[in-house]
Scaffold this motif. Structure first.
Motif, PDB file in Angstrom:
ATOM      1  N   TYR A   1      -8.994  -9.194  30.757  1.00  0.00           N
ATOM      2  CA  TYR A   1      -8.686 -10.594  30.442  1.00  0.00           C
ATOM      3  C   TYR A   1      -8.652 -11.430  31.715  1.00  0.00           C
TER       4      TYR A   1
ATOM      5  N   SER B   1     -12.200  -7.337  19.623  1.00  0.00           N
ATOM      6  CA  SER B   1     -10.939  -8.023  19.347  1.00  0.00           C
ATOM      7  C   SER B   1     -10.574  -7.915  17.872  1.00  0.00           C
TER       8      SER B   1
ATOM      9  N   TYR C   1      -3.565 -17.684  30.803  1.00  0.00           N
ATOM     10  CA  TYR C   1      -4.508 -18.778  30.602  1.00  0.00           C
ATOM     11  C   TYR C   1      -4.059 -20.031  31.347  1.00  0.00           C
TER      12      TYR C   1
ATOM     13  N   ARG D   1     -13.899  -3.354  26.833  1.00  0.00           N
ATOM     14  CA  ARG D   1     -13.524  -4.672  27.333  1.00  0.00           C
ATOM     15  C   ARG D   1     -13.848  -4.799  28.825  1.00  0.00           C
TER      16      ARG D   1
ATOM     17  N   GLU E   1      -1.382 -11.712  34.166  1.00  0.00           N
ATOM     18  CA  GLU E   1      -1.545 -10.783  33.054  1.00  0.00           C
ATOM     19  C   GLU E   1      -0.583  -9.606  33.115  1.00  0.00           C
TER      20      GLU E   1
ATOM     21  N   ILE F   1      -1.602 -13.877  25.819  1.00  0.00           N
ATOM     22  CA  ILE F   1      -2.775 -14.646  26.255  1.00  0.00           C
ATOM     23  C   ILE F   1      -2.454 -15.990  26.906  1.00  0.00           C
TER      24      ILE F   1
END
Length: 361
Positions: free
Chosen positions: A289, A65, A94, A6, A342, A90
């Motif tokens: 992320y 994922s 976001y 990732r 995060e 998530i």
């Protein structure tokens, strides 16, 4: 190992976007050259082509994922708990990313209102309706949030996970259906990426296969050949060369290059050396992320500063390598945002996994 993949993929996507948003481009350099270019010029332009697989590395994200969600479903006792963990993991970061993009949009509107970025983003990032649509993944695309295109596909997959992955015996059949739908998509729309205006259609004919390939890899990973380091390196290099060749020949991301990237990702899951993936100096997956969702906003913020303070326009840098100076700044910004969003969610998830008695101590 998954974190390493990732992190590598996220940094690659950042490199792709930084180069694409600041360097004027190899084709323009050749077309606008006043004097004949030399060996150094052509060698530099050729090396820069190695940064051109941004979309394909997003496909790697999807495959990884699927692998990770197969593991999560195996160890999650209920669908409700799975959904709660995904929501915590998530959505709050976001929303922070949307807020950062909105702030950058406001800065563009303030300092350069005639800029196309201001005109194209204000309606989406500076209105209640636009922000609501973005927060609910209905309409996510603006120049400042270009990378968000992949997030609705992730969310759809997460919503379907309890239905598609709960019974292991049904997973091969689900993967088979996704493969058939992909072939139907190629027959009707050709090899192009996400050809329909409908996210649901594109998920059915493209993304479902990418995710389910990762799911199948999780349950049958022992059937993937375990290679020596040299055999793995050669196989990975050959696959990567084929991906470049197919994309260059087609001229855009396509079903064949994406399929090859899925094979590459599964090969890496099985064979990446532990000494590499466990090295914390190279493993940036813990904030991958954050790298992904914040980096484009920082790219546009840097572009605005360079334009307003130094008169350096985006996509006008002629130096082959000067654009790389922006890369550590973007990554540092993403790292800082990781602590704001995060990390807080990850800490909450760890507390949720502990027993009530442990949580009180």
């Amino acid at each position: 190992m998954l974190d390493f993949m990732r992190g590598f993929a996220a940094v690659y996507v950042v490199v792709n976007h930084v180069r694409g948003n600041f360097f004027k481009g190899g084709a323009r350099t050749i077309a606008e050259a006043v004097e004949p270019l030399g060996l150094y010029d052509y060698l530099s332009i050729s090396l820069l082509q190695l940064t051109g697989l941004g979309t394909e590395f997003v496909i790697l994200f999807f495959s990884v994922s699927g692998f990770a969600m197969a593991h999560s479903m195996k160890h999650t006792p209920s669908a409700a708990q799975f959904y709660l963990r995904r929501l915590v993991r998530i959505w709050p970061p976001y929303l922070v990313a949307i807020g950062l993009a909105a702030l950058v949009c406001i800065l563009y509107a303030s300092f350069d209102p005639a800029n196309s970025v201001s005109q194209r983003c204000t309606g989406r990032l500076c209105t209640a309706e636009g922000l609501f649509q973005m927060a609910t993944y209905i309409k996510v695309a603006t120049p400042i949030t270009a990378q968000f295109w992949s997030l609705p596909y992730e969310v759809i997959f997460y919503m379907l996970c309890p239905l598609l992955l709960w019974r292991r015996s049904a997973i091969p059949a689900v993967w088979g259906v996704s493969a058939i739908l992909s072939l139907i998509g190629v027959a009707f729309w050709g090899l192009g990426l996400n050809p329909s205006s409908s996210v649901l259609v594109n998920f059915a004919i493209n993304a479902a296969f990418w995710f389910m390939s990762g799911v199948v890899a999780y349950h049958y990973i022992e059937r993937v050949p375990a290679l020596s380091v040299w055999a793995f390196a050669i196989s990975a290099a050959v696959l990567m060369g084929l991906i470049f060749a197919v994309k260059t020949s087609y001229g855009a991301p396509n079903s064949i290059s994406n399929l090859l990237m899925i094979l590459f990702s599964i090969l890496c899951i099985r064979n990446l050396p532990h000494a590499l993936t466990s090295n914390p100096r190279w493993n940036w997956g813990f904030f991958s992320y954050s790298i992904y969702i914040y980096h484009v906003a920082f790219i546009y913020l840097i572009a605005l500063i360079l334009d307003q303070q130094f008169g350096i326009r985006a996509r006008e840098i002629e130096s082959y390598w000067a654009w790389m100076l922006c890369l550590p700044v973007v990554l540092a910004g993403c790292w800082g945002m990781y602590f704001l969003g995060e990390k807080q969610c990850n800490d909450l998830l760890r507390r949720m996994k502990r027993s009530p008695s442990e949580a009180r101590t």
